[in-house]
Design an enzyme around this catalytic site. Structure first.
Site, PDB file in Angstrom:
ATOM      1  N   HIS A 123     -29.487 -13.429  48.427  1.00  0.00           N
ATOM      2  CA  HIS A 123     -29.089 -12.152  47.812  1.00  0.00           C
ATOM      3  C   HIS A 123     -30.249 -11.689  46.921  1.00  0.00           C
ATOM      4  CE1 HIS A 123     -26.851  -9.574  44.975  1.00  0.00           C
ATOM      5  NE2 HIS A 123     -25.888  -9.522  45.877  1.00  0.00           N
ATOM      6  N   ASP A 199     -27.071 -20.872  44.104  1.00  0.00           N
ATOM      7  CA  ASP A 199     -26.299 -19.639  43.927  1.00  0.00           C
ATOM      8  C   ASP A 199     -24.934 -19.873  44.568  1.00  0.00           C
ATOM      9  OD1 ASP A 199     -25.058 -17.226  44.259  1.00  0.00           O
ATOM     10  OD2 ASP A 199     -26.813 -16.165  45.042  1.00  0.00           O
ATOM     11  N   GLN A 202     -20.769 -17.206  46.513  1.00  0.00           N
ATOM     12  CA  GLN A 202     -19.838 -17.147  47.652  1.00  0.00           C
ATOM     13  C   GLN A 202     -19.226 -18.502  47.983  1.00  0.00           C
ATOM     14  OE1 GLN A 202     -18.814 -14.388  48.812  1.00  0.00           O
ATOM     15  NE2 GLN A 202     -20.372 -12.949  48.129  1.00  0.00           N
ATOM     16  N   LYS A 225     -15.580 -12.727  41.764  1.00  0.00           N
ATOM     17  CA  LYS A 225     -15.416 -13.053  43.184  1.00  0.00           C
ATOM     18  C   LYS A 225     -14.414 -14.184  43.378  1.00  0.00           C
ATOM     19  CE  LYS A 225     -20.204 -11.801  44.209  1.00  0.00           C
ATOM     20  NZ  LYS A 225     -20.161 -10.534  44.932  1.00  0.00           N
ATOM     21  N   CYS A 365     -27.226  -6.272  49.788  1.00  0.00           N
ATOM     22  CA  CYS A 365     -28.205  -6.789  48.817  1.00  0.00           C
ATOM     23  C   CYS A 365     -28.987  -7.959  49.404  1.00  0.00           C
ATOM     24  CB  CYS A 365     -27.530  -7.207  47.511  1.00  0.00           C
ATOM     25  SG  CYS A 365     -26.682  -5.886  46.685  1.00  0.00           S
TER      26      CYS A 365
HETATM   27  N1  PLP Z   1     -25.435 -14.042  45.092  1.00  0.00           N
HETATM   28  C1  PLP Z   1     -24.615 -13.862  46.129  1.00  0.00           C
HETATM   29  C2  PLP Z   1     -24.663 -14.824  47.280  1.00  0.00           C
HETATM   30  C3  PLP Z   1     -23.716 -12.797  46.135  1.00  0.00           C
HETATM   31  O1  PLP Z   1     -22.885 -12.621  47.165  1.00  0.00           O
HETATM   32  C4  PLP Z   1     -23.681 -11.927  45.019  1.00  0.00           C
HETATM   33  C5  PLP Z   1     -22.797 -10.750  44.992  1.00  0.00           C
HETATM   34  O2  PLP Z   1     -22.488 -10.132  45.989  1.00  0.00           O
HETATM   35  C6  PLP Z   1     -24.546 -12.175  43.960  1.00  0.00           C
HETATM   36  C7  PLP Z   1     -25.407 -13.235  44.033  1.00  0.00           C
HETATM   37  C8  PLP Z   1     -24.567 -11.295  42.750  1.00  0.00           C
HETATM   38  O3  PLP Z   1     -23.378 -11.418  42.059  1.00  0.00           O
HETATM   39  P1  PLP Z   1     -23.049 -10.476  40.797  1.00  0.00           P
HETATM   40  O4  PLP Z   1     -23.255  -9.064  41.285  1.00  0.00           O
HETATM   41  O5  PLP Z   1     -21.637 -10.797  40.484  1.00  0.00           O
HETATM   42  O6  PLP Z   1     -23.991 -10.833  39.724  1.00  0.00           O
END
Ligand code: PLP
Length: 410
Positions: A123, A199, A202, A225, A365
Site C-alpha cells: 500500500h 503492515d 488487512q 478496518k 493505493c
Molecule cells: N496498508 C494496507 C495494506 C491497507 O489496506 C491500508 C488501507 O487501506 C493501509 C495500509 C492504510 O490504512 P489507513 O488509511 O487506515 O492508515
C-alpha cells in the site's frame, strides 16, 4: 469449529439494514473500512456521556475513570495481538501514521549504502514513508517482486544482505488478498540483522495474529478496518526496540521533565504518544476487540475462507471476469480484485451501486503493484464477518445485469 453465520450478527450492524437506490444494501468494501457494531458505538457514547475527561492529567474522578478505560483498551489490544506487555502497544491515528512514525524513528539508523526492502504489493503508506526516508538518508529502497501472483520468496532471500536494515511487508495484500508467510520471512530478516516491520492493516481484522509467534519487530494496523472507529490505530514494537528509539512527536503527555532548553522523556508507551490521545477512539477499539474475541478469530477466519471460496466460484461463473493474483484460492484472505472485460471498473462499480452493491474501484493505493500487473484500476470485493453467501450471489447477479446493460440488451 462452526464458522460464523453473517446473518446472525447483522442485527449488531444497523447500518446494513438500509436500502441504496431502492435495493437492500450489500456492503462489500470492508477492506476500505469495516462497519461498526452497536457495542463499539455505545462504548464511545458511554465515554462521552459518563466519563469524558483527559487522561493521565487530572486527579479527579472523571480523569481517573477515563485513564482507566483508555489503559484498559491498551491491555485488550496487547492481549489480542499476543504482545508481551502493554508497554509495546502505542496508539496512533492508523496504519499510515504508524508507518510514518516508524520510518522517522528508524531514520537515524539509516546511512548511504544501507537498504530498505519492501515488496511491489505494498500500500502507498508502506512505500512513500520509506521513499522519503531513503531520499533523506541516502539509503536505497529495494523491491521484491511476485512469482505466480504471490510474493517471490526466492527474490526475498536473494535481496536480503548485510546492508539490509529494514524489511517492511504487508501481512495480507489489500489488492491481491494474499497472505505473506511472515514467520518464515522473519527468520531470514533476523539472520541479516534487519528489523521486520509488518503492515497488518488487512490481516489483524481477519486472522488470529500473534506478534511473538510471528517474531515481528513492529506491527502496524488500523482500528477502523477491524470494526473499531476511525482515528485510532496501533504501532506495536518489541519493548527493547521501542526503548531505544527516539520519539518523533513532542509535547504534552510524553515528557518526564521539561527544562528551559531540553527535556527528558517519560516511560513507554506514553513516550511515543505526544499530546491528548484519541481517547474515545481507543475505548471504541477496545470494544471492537471484545466483539471480535466474542466471535472468535478462528471462527472468523474459517468463515472468511468459506465465503471467499463461494465468492471465487461465483465470480468465475461470470464470463469476462478476470481475477487478479494467483490462479488458486490458497493463502487468500478477505478480498478478491477483478475486472469485467471491456468495461472500466469505475463504470462497473457505479452500475453495481445502482443494484445496492458497494464495492471499491480504483488503484487501491497500490499504484506500483497495478503498474506491475499492467492494469490501471480494478474492482475489489472485500468481505467481513457480517457478509453472507447471499451477498456474494447479489454481486454476481449485479455483475450479470451490468454486462447486459453495457451490452445494450438491458
Ligand atoms: N496498508 C494496507 C495494506 C491497507 O489496506 C491500508 C488501507 O487501506 C493501509 C495500509 C492504510 O490504512 P489507513 O488509511 O487506515 O492508515
Amino acid at each position: 469449529m462452526q464458522p460464523i453465520d453473517g446473518r446472525q450478527i447483522q442485527k449488531d450492524f444497523p447500518i446494513l439494514d438500509q436500502q441504496v437506490h431502492d435495493e437492500d444494501l450489500v456492503y462489500l468494501d470492508s477492506a476500505a473500512t469495516s462497519q461498526k457494531p452497536c457495542a463499539v458505538i455505545e462504548a464511545m457514547d458511554r465515554y462521552y456521556q459518563e466519563i469524558n475527561a483527559n487522561v493521565h492529567r487530572g486527579v479527579h474522578s472523571l480523569g481517573e475513570s477515563a485513564t482507566q478505560a483508555y489503559e484498559e483498551a491498551r491491555r485488550k489490544v496487547a492481549s489480542f495481538i499476543g504482545a508481551a506487555s502493554e508497554r509495546e502497544v502505542i496508539f496512533t491515528r492508523g496504519t499510515t501514521t504508524g508507518l510514518n512514525h516508524l520510518a522517522r524513528m528508524l531514520e537515524p539508523q539509516l546511512f548511504p549504502g544501507d537498504e530498505v526492502l519492501i515488496s511491489i504489493m505494498e500500500h502507498h503508506s508502506n512505500i512513500v514513508p520509506w521513499q522519503q526516508v531513503c531520499q533523506r538518508t541516502g539509503a536505497k529502497l529495494v523491491y521484491v517482486y511476485l512469482k505466480d501472483g504471490r510474493l517471490d520468496l526466492d527474490d526475498v532471500k536473494a535481496k536480503l544482505n548485510p546492508a539490509t536494515q529494514v524489511v517492511s511487508l504487508a501481512h495480507v495484500s489489500n489488492v491481491l488478498g494474499i497472505e505473506n508467510p511472515i514467520a518464515e520471512i522473519a527468520d531470514w530478516v533476523h539472520d541479516v540483522g534487519a528489523y521486520l516491520v509488518v503492515d497488518g492493516a488487512q490481516s489483524v481484522p481477519h486472522l488470529p495474529v500473534d506478534v511473538q509467534q510471528l517474531e515481528v519487530d513492529f506491527l502496524v494496523f488500523s482500528g477502523h478496518k477491524m470494526m473499531g472507529p476511525t482515528g485510532i490505530g496501533v504501532l506495536y514494537g518489541k519493548e527493547s526496540h521501542l526503548k531505544e528509539l527516539e520519539p518523533v512527536e513532542f509535547g504534552g503527555e510524553m515528557i518526564d521533565f521539561v527544562f528551559e532548553q531540553e527535556s527528558t522523556w517519560t516511560d513507554l508507551p506514553w513516550k511515543l504518544e505526544a499530546g491528548t490521545p484519541p481517547i474515545a477512539e481507543a475505548i471504541g477499539l477496545g470494544a471492537a476487540v471484545d466483539y471480535l474475541n466474542d466471535l472468535g478469530m478462528d471462527r472468523l477466519a474459517a468463515q472468511d475462507k468459506d465465503l471467499l471460496a463461494y465468492l471465487w466460484r461465483g465470480l468465475q461463473s461470470v464470463e469476462g471476469v478476470e481475477i487478479y493474483g494467483p490462479p488458486s484460492l490458497e493463502g487468500r484472505t478477505g478480498l478478491i480484485s477483478f475486472n469485467l472485460e471491456g468495461l472500466h471498473p469505475h463504470d462497473v462499480a457505479t452500475a453495481l451501486d445502482y443494484e445496492g452493491v458497494a464495492v471499491r474501484a480504483g488503484h487501491h493505493c497500490a499504484q506500483p503493484l497495478l503498474s506491475y500487473l499492467g492494469v490501471g484500476a480494478t474492482l475489489r470485493a472485500s468481505l467481513y464477518a457480517y457478509n453472507t453467501k447471499e451477498d456474494c450471489d447479489r454481486l454476481v447477479q449485479a455483475l450479470e445485469k451490468t454486462k447486459e446493460f453495457f451490452n445494450g440488451t438491458f
